[in-house]
Design a protein around this motif. Structure first.
Motif, mmCIF file in Angstrom:
data_model
loop_
_atom_site.group_PDB
_atom_site.id
_atom_site.type_symbol
_atom_site.label_atom_id
_atom_site.label_comp_id
_atom_site.label_asym_id
_atom_site.label_seq_id
_atom_site.Cartn_x
_atom_site.Cartn_y
_atom_site.Cartn_z
ATOM 1 N N ALA A 1 33.579 47.995 47.148
ATOM 2 C CA ALA A 1 34.383 47.342 48.092
ATOM 3 C C ALA A 1 34.909 45.840 47.450
ATOM 4 N N SER A 2 34.306 45.377 46.175
ATOM 5 C CA SER A 2 34.901 44.099 45.710
ATOM 6 C C SER A 2 36.266 44.332 44.957
ATOM 7 N N HIS A 3 36.393 45.893 44.581
ATOM 8 C CA HIS A 3 37.540 45.891 43.711
ATOM 9 C C HIS A 3 38.891 45.708 44.332
ATOM 10 N N THR A 4 39.769 45.100 43.546
ATOM 11 C CA THR A 4 41.310 44.930 43.616
ATOM 12 C C THR A 4 42.086 45.041 42.441
ATOM 13 N N ASP A 5 43.424 44.486 42.566
ATOM 14 C CA ASP A 5 43.944 44.523 41.311
ATOM 15 C C ASP A 5 43.474 43.620 40.458
ATOM 16 N N HIS A 6 43.552 43.902 39.191
ATOM 17 C CA HIS A 6 43.184 42.742 38.113
ATOM 18 C C HIS A 6 41.868 42.333 38.340
ATOM 19 N N SER A 7 40.841 43.281 38.590
ATOM 20 C CA SER A 7 39.295 43.136 38.933
ATOM 21 C C SER A 7 38.692 43.154 37.461
ATOM 22 N N TYR A 8 39.274 43.629 36.400
ATOM 23 C CA TYR A 8 38.733 43.830 35.216
ATOM 24 C C TYR A 8 37.584 44.866 35.137
ATOM 25 N N PHE A 9 37.593 45.770 36.112
ATOM 26 C CA PHE A 9 36.479 46.502 36.158
ATOM 27 C C PHE A 9 36.659 47.926 35.598
ATOM 28 N N ILE A 10 38.094 48.614 35.862
ATOM 29 C CA ILE A 10 38.516 49.775 35.433
ATOM 30 C C ILE A 10 39.445 49.585 34.142
ATOM 31 N N ARG A 11 39.156 50.326 32.989
ATOM 32 C CA ARG A 11 39.953 50.112 32.081
ATOM 33 C C ARG A 11 41.610 50.733 32.296
ATOM 34 N N TYR A 12 42.332 50.047 31.953
ATOM 35 C CA TYR A 12 43.913 50.063 32.306
ATOM 36 C C TYR A 12 43.975 50.247 33.900
ATOM 37 N N ASN B 1 31.776 38.716 40.387
ATOM 38 C CA ASN B 1 31.872 37.368 40.661
ATOM 39 C C ASN B 1 32.917 37.461 41.307
ATOM 40 N N GLY B 2 32.622 37.772 42.849
ATOM 41 C CA GLY B 2 33.837 37.637 43.873
ATOM 42 C C GLY B 2 34.666 38.948 43.551
ATOM 43 N N ARG B 3 35.962 38.982 43.391
ATOM 44 C CA ARG B 3 36.574 40.127 43.077
ATOM 45 C C ARG B 3 36.945 40.412 41.643
ATOM 46 N N LYS B 4 36.118 39.859 40.602
ATOM 47 C CA LYS B 4 36.354 40.057 39.404
ATOM 48 C C LYS B 4 35.032 40.409 38.776
ATOM 49 N N TYR B 5 35.192 41.521 37.838
ATOM 50 C CA TYR B 5 33.802 42.023 37.133
ATOM 51 C C TYR B 5 33.812 41.224 35.851
ATOM 52 N N GLU B 6 32.717 40.566 35.625
ATOM 53 C CA GLU B 6 32.388 39.764 34.157
ATOM 54 C C GLU B 6 31.562 40.554 33.327
ATOM 55 N N GLY B 7 31.859 40.363 32.286
ATOM 56 C CA GLY B 7 30.684 40.987 31.323
ATOM 57 C C GLY B 7 30.917 42.574 31.094
ATOM 58 N N GLY B 8 29.714 43.111 30.452
ATOM 59 C CA GLY B 8 29.672 44.535 30.171
ATOM 60 C C GLY B 8 30.610 45.073 29.321
ATOM 61 N N GLU B 9 30.409 46.516 29.335
ATOM 62 C CA GLU B 9 31.376 47.164 28.455
ATOM 63 C C GLU B 9 31.793 48.638 29.096
ATOM 64 N N PHE B 10 33.015 49.138 28.615
ATOM 65 C CA PHE B 10 33.696 50.227 29.203
ATOM 66 C C PHE B 10 32.738 51.526 29.011
#
Length: 335
Positions: A74-85, A55-64
């Motif tokens: 391409a959407s990934h940046t700091d605090h995107s909640y996509f990569i664990r730690y 959702n824009g620059r943030k990843y919502e839902g899902g499991e690690f």
């Protein structure tokens, strides 16, 4: 009717057997994971969210889910909640590290209170729970706008350019008996008027606390640098007078997120023949490499006094660095 009953009974038995086999496999996988976490001497991992959506620059839902390789979206940046730690992590029994796999590209420290592998469980319960004290330890370094401990970038003008403009970033982790590695390939990294590719390998081994870093630029580039985050009232320690090519910069003092009394030592060991100069930047003590296309090798390390049987004084920290430099100069450091 009787034949139908026999058929259903047989089907039930078959399904029960399959469920039993599945449970056995899951139990074996769990036991293997537990065994590996106990017996492994090093560990590297990369864990991303799956099953959700951007959702824009943030990843919502899902499991690690742990993966061996990743091409950064391409959407990934700091605090995107996509990569664990927020990036790959690696550890041995003494210490853990993580690299922010985004424009910051800083390296952070996980201080460990235990001598077992812990990263597989870090950040699973809450995205940034590792900032809080836990039985295993916690994130202990505030990197801010710096390179953290041994991150890398390019010194341009009077500041460090991080990785804001990269065409493609590819990361890979591997675990072997002799150690664990994180490999990152930055394609089309633009800083100022220069665009290059950069390969970075970070390797950790069972002994000591250090990570060996090898930076391989695709062509000569001025200002390729690494560094240690600066803290007020924590002095820089330098030693380049030891006989041989290896030297170090370091710091030791109250420079953790834990409290105002814990002590942390940080160091970068480098080859004098590969370095142009040592210089302070706005946020870091910098080691600036020579303008060549040759690979640059250095070691980064942290030493927290909260470790199990850790280093607890400046004198012991400096002594341990001198021993490492002597081993490097004598060709006696294993890796």
């Amino acid at each position: 009717m009787k034949s139908k009953f026999i058929y259903l009974l047989g089907l039930s038995v078959l399904m029960a057997c399959n469920d039993h086999k599945k449970n056995d496999v899951e139990a074996e996988d769990q036991n293997l994971s537990e065994k590996n976490s106990v017996t492994a001497q090093t560990y590297a991992e990369l864990s991303i969210k799956e099953g959700g959506a951007w959702n824009g620059r943030k990843y919502e839902g899902g499991e690690f889910k742990n993966v061996d390789t990743l091409t950064l979206p391409a959407s990934h940046t700091d605090h995107s909640y996509f990569i664990r730690y927020e990036g790959p992590g690696w550890e041995n029994k003494n210490i853990g590290y993580r690299l922010y796999l985004d424009w910051r590209n800083a390296i952070d420290i996980f201080g460990k209170k235990v001598d077992t592998m812990v990263l597989q469980d870090v950040g699973q319960d809450n995205f940034d729970s590792y900032h809080e004290s836990a039985p295993w330890g916690q994130d202990i370094l505030k990197a801010g706008k710096s390179l953290g401990i041994g991150g890398y970038g390019r010194f341009v003008g009077d500041s460090v350019a991080h990785f804001r403009s990269v065409e493609k970033t590819f990361a890979e982790v591997a675990n072997e008996e002799e150690g664990s590695t994180v490999n990152i390939v930055y394609s089309g990294w633009k800083t100022g008027d220069k665009t290059i590719d950069l390969d970075a390998e970070l390797a950790i081994y069972p002994e000591d606390r250090y990570t060996k870093v090898t930076l391989s630029p695709s062509e000569a580039v001025e200002g390729l640098t690494t560094g240690i985050v600066k803290f007020e009232d924590v002095a820089l320690i330098q030693n380049d007078s030891i006989s041989g090519d290896w030297a170090y910069i370091a710091s030791y003092g109250t420079q953790t997120l834990v409290n105002d009394t814990d002590k942390l030592g940080m160091a970068i060991l480098y080859k004098k023949s590969e370095v142009e100069k040592i210089q302070d930047g706005p946020y870091d003590h910098l080691v600036i490499f020579q303008n060549t296309a040759e690979p640059k090798t250095y070691y980064l390390l942290g030493a927290w006094d909260g470790e199990k049987e850790g280093i607890t004084s400046r004198e012991d920290f400096v002594s341990s660095l001198n021993e490492l430099v002597t081993k490097l100069n004598d060709g006696k450091l294993n890796p």
